[in-house]
Design a protein around this motif. Structure first.
Motif, PDB file in Angstrom:
ATOM      1  N   SER A   1      26.038  78.170 155.484  1.00 47.40           N
ATOM      2  CA  SER A   1      26.222  79.595 155.693  1.00 47.40           C
ATOM      3  C   SER A   1      26.828  79.787 157.087  1.00 47.40           C
ATOM      4  O   SER A   1      27.052  78.821 157.807  1.00 47.40           O
ATOM      5  CB  SER A   1      24.849  80.237 155.575  1.00 47.40           C
ATOM      6  OG  SER A   1      24.961  81.610 155.793  1.00 47.40           O
ATOM      7  N   ALA A   2      27.080  81.029 157.443  1.00 48.17           N
ATOM      8  CA  ALA A   2      27.578  81.309 158.791  1.00 48.17           C
ATOM      9  C   ALA A   2      26.466  81.065 159.802  1.00 48.17           C
ATOM     10  O   ALA A   2      25.291  80.982 159.435  1.00 48.17           O
ATOM     11  CB  ALA A   2      28.052  82.752 158.868  1.00 48.17           C
TER      12      ALA A   2
ATOM     13  N   GLU B   1      31.720  81.583 157.801  1.00 48.10           N
ATOM     14  CA  GLU B   1      31.465  80.288 157.169  1.00 48.10           C
ATOM     15  C   GLU B   1      32.560  79.287 157.514  1.00 48.10           C
ATOM     16  O   GLU B   1      32.313  78.086 157.602  1.00 48.10           O
ATOM     17  CB  GLU B   1      31.356  80.464 155.655  1.00 48.10           C
ATOM     18  CG  GLU B   1      29.953  80.800 155.135  1.00 48.10           C
ATOM     19  CD  GLU B   1      29.455  82.192 155.453  1.00 48.10           C
ATOM     20  OE1 GLU B   1      30.263  83.023 155.916  1.00 48.10           O
ATOM     21  OE2 GLU B   1      28.252  82.463 155.252  1.00 48.10           O
TER      22      GLU B   1
ATOM     23  N   ASP C   1      23.552  80.708 149.022  1.00 47.16           N
ATOM     24  CA  ASP C   1      22.621  80.069 148.078  1.00 47.16           C
ATOM     25  C   ASP C   1      23.304  79.878 146.726  1.00 47.16           C
ATOM     26  O   ASP C   1      23.232  78.811 146.113  1.00 47.16           O
ATOM     27  CB  ASP C   1      21.384  80.955 147.863  1.00 47.16           C
ATOM     28  CG  ASP C   1      20.615  81.216 149.134  1.00 47.16           C
ATOM     29  OD1 ASP C   1      20.755  80.422 150.083  1.00 47.16           O
ATOM     30  OD2 ASP C   1      19.870  82.222 149.176  1.00 47.16           O
TER      31      ASP C   1
HETATM   32  N1  ASP Z   1      26.619  84.508 155.710  1.00 45.54           N
HETATM   33  C1  ASP Z   1      26.341  85.282 154.534  1.00 45.54           C
HETATM   34  C2  ASP Z   1      25.301  86.351 154.839  1.00 45.54           C
HETATM   35  O1  ASP Z   1      24.839  86.451 155.958  1.00 45.54           O
HETATM   36  C3  ASP Z   1      25.914  84.428 153.394  1.00 45.54           C
HETATM   37  C4  ASP Z   1      24.575  83.756 153.555  1.00 45.54           C
HETATM   38  O2  ASP Z   1      23.989  83.731 154.619  1.00 45.54           O
HETATM   39  O3  ASP Z   1      24.080  83.214 152.565  1.00 45.54           O
HETATM   40  O4  ASP Z   1      24.959  87.092 153.984  1.00 45.54           O
END
Ligand code: ASP
Ligand code: MG
Length: 404
Positions: free
Chosen positions: A29-30, A62, A142
């Protein structure tokens, strides 16, 4: 991945798995807070930014983390390559900011894996058929991870997160809540839709549809902890009938604080009324959950349903207009201080008396039940929000969830 230090730790963890002979695809993820920061920039400029452009922005979070992770792996002597979703490609529909994955081409990834590389793919994003970048909705990494695992027919999908697994209920409400070793994907789906936000709900649907064993485990442990131990930690989302399933009657207590209940009183008991009441609510994109139509007296009935509390005022406005216009009669009353508490467990299929035990427990606490709904593996009650935590604690105890 909160900092470059954390990214180095992730790289060490990956190297440990790779050294043990596994082929590894990582879907990060980021960095924490980054997606909020990026979307915040757009909101500083416009109240109503174009969703396509929002996805262009949000997807960069990401892209940074995959490249940093590849660099961190290189720095410890591992071959690794990072890809953005569109490079794989991960194909989605064009519903920007809430796109759904349609297909994943695994050929490039396979080649890299066979060449001994760790492959790192951006979570949360893909590309539509016109080549636009799309994102999958908040928490979408996810779903990316499970979808990639399914496309590659991986043996397991490990989701490292800031909690160490799925609990019998929220440990902030019940201090002796226990971590579950396993939970079926159906139970997980019920718990997720009821507000246990461990995973994005779509990822659980993917896990179920593709029968992808998915484990939720902590990202905060020592990256060099013994692999055997790590591989058995957390909570495995598995499938009913798998031999290692714990056979408890009830698996967990889920709750949702923020419900609201609306009753349209004494409407005619005749065909089309439910549709006339709920049609306009659905058209306004308001999700309806529990529904009761009471027994009719003198050809009149009360019709009650629940909506998310955030939608309560909107729903009341919609109904006010539509009931007046189409039904004529019907006083509308509402209560926005209600909560839903549910007991969940596949064991319900083979055990009787769960509902009566639940109702007895609530009655012993003097808690009035406003509405009830059931599914094959869940019983939900709506109660005054004041009693929600009391109800959760009492039920947790009544169903012995504090005992291993
Ligand atoms: N970076 C995205 C969010 O903050 C996706 C994730 O974290 O799963 O929603
Ligand atoms: Mg997340």
């Amino acid at each position: 991945m909160g900092s470059t230090e954390r990214i180095k730790n992730v790289a060490r963890r990956i190297a440990k798995w790779h050294d043990a002979g596994h082929q590894i695809v990582v879907v990060p993820s980021a960095m924490s807070g980054e997606t909020n920061r990026l979307l915040g920039l757009a909101k500083e400029i416009s109240n109503d930014p174009d969703p396509r452009e929002l996805d262009m922005i949000a997807s960069t979070g990401e892209q940074v983390s995959v490249a940093l992770l590849a660099i961190a792996l290189h720095a410890i002597g591992k071959e690794a390559v990072s890809y953005a979703g569109w490079q794989v490609p991960i194909m989605t529909d064009s519903a920007f900011t809430k796109a759904r994955i349609r297909s994943i081409d695994d050929s490039k990834v396979r080649k890299d894996l066979d060449a001994g590389r760790v492959v790192i793919i951006t979570g949360f994003q893909g590309m539509d058929e016109d080549g636009n970048i799309s994102t999958l909705g908040r928490g979408g990494s996810d779903t990316s991870a499970v979808a990639v695992a399914a496309a590659l027919k991986a043996s397991e999908c490990l989701i490292y997160t800031d909690v160490d697994g799925v609990y019998t209920t929220d440990p902030r409400v019940v201090s002796d809540a226990r971590r579950l070793k396993t939970v079926t994907f159906e139970e997980m789906l019920e718990m997720a839709s009821l507000g246990s936000k461990v995973l994005q709900i779509r990822s659980v649907e993917f896990a179920g549809n593709y029968r992808m064993p998915t484990r939720v485990l902590s990202s905060l442990t020592d990256p060099l902890m013994p692999l055997e131990e790590e591989a058995n930690s957390g909570t495995l989302i598995s499938f009913e009938g798998d031999s290692h399933m714990e056979q408890a009657t009830i698996t967990g207590i889920a709750f949702n604080r923020d419900e609201a209940k609306i009753t349209v009183m004494s409407v005619p008991d005749k065909p089309g009324i439910a549709y006339q009441i709920l049609g306009p609510v659905a058209d306004a994109n308001i999700e309806v959950d529990m529904i009761i139509q009471n027994q009719s007296v003198d050809g009149k009935t009360d019709f009650t349903f629940t909506v998310p509390r955030a939608e309560y005022n909107k729903a009341m406005d919609v109904l006010d207009a539509s009931v007046k216009a189409h039904i004529g009669s019907g006083n509308i009353v509402g209560d926005a201080k209600v909560s839903k508490v549910s007991v969940v467990g596949v064991g319900m299929r083979s055990h009787v008396g769960i509902a009566s035990r639940m109702f007895q427990t609530l009655s012993e606490e003097g808690i009035n039940i406003l509405m009830i709904s059931t599914s094959e593996i869940k019983i939900s009650v709506l109660i005054n929000e004041k009693y929600m935590e009391l109800a959760v604690r009492a039920l947790h105890k009544a169903f012995d969830l504090d005992k291993a």
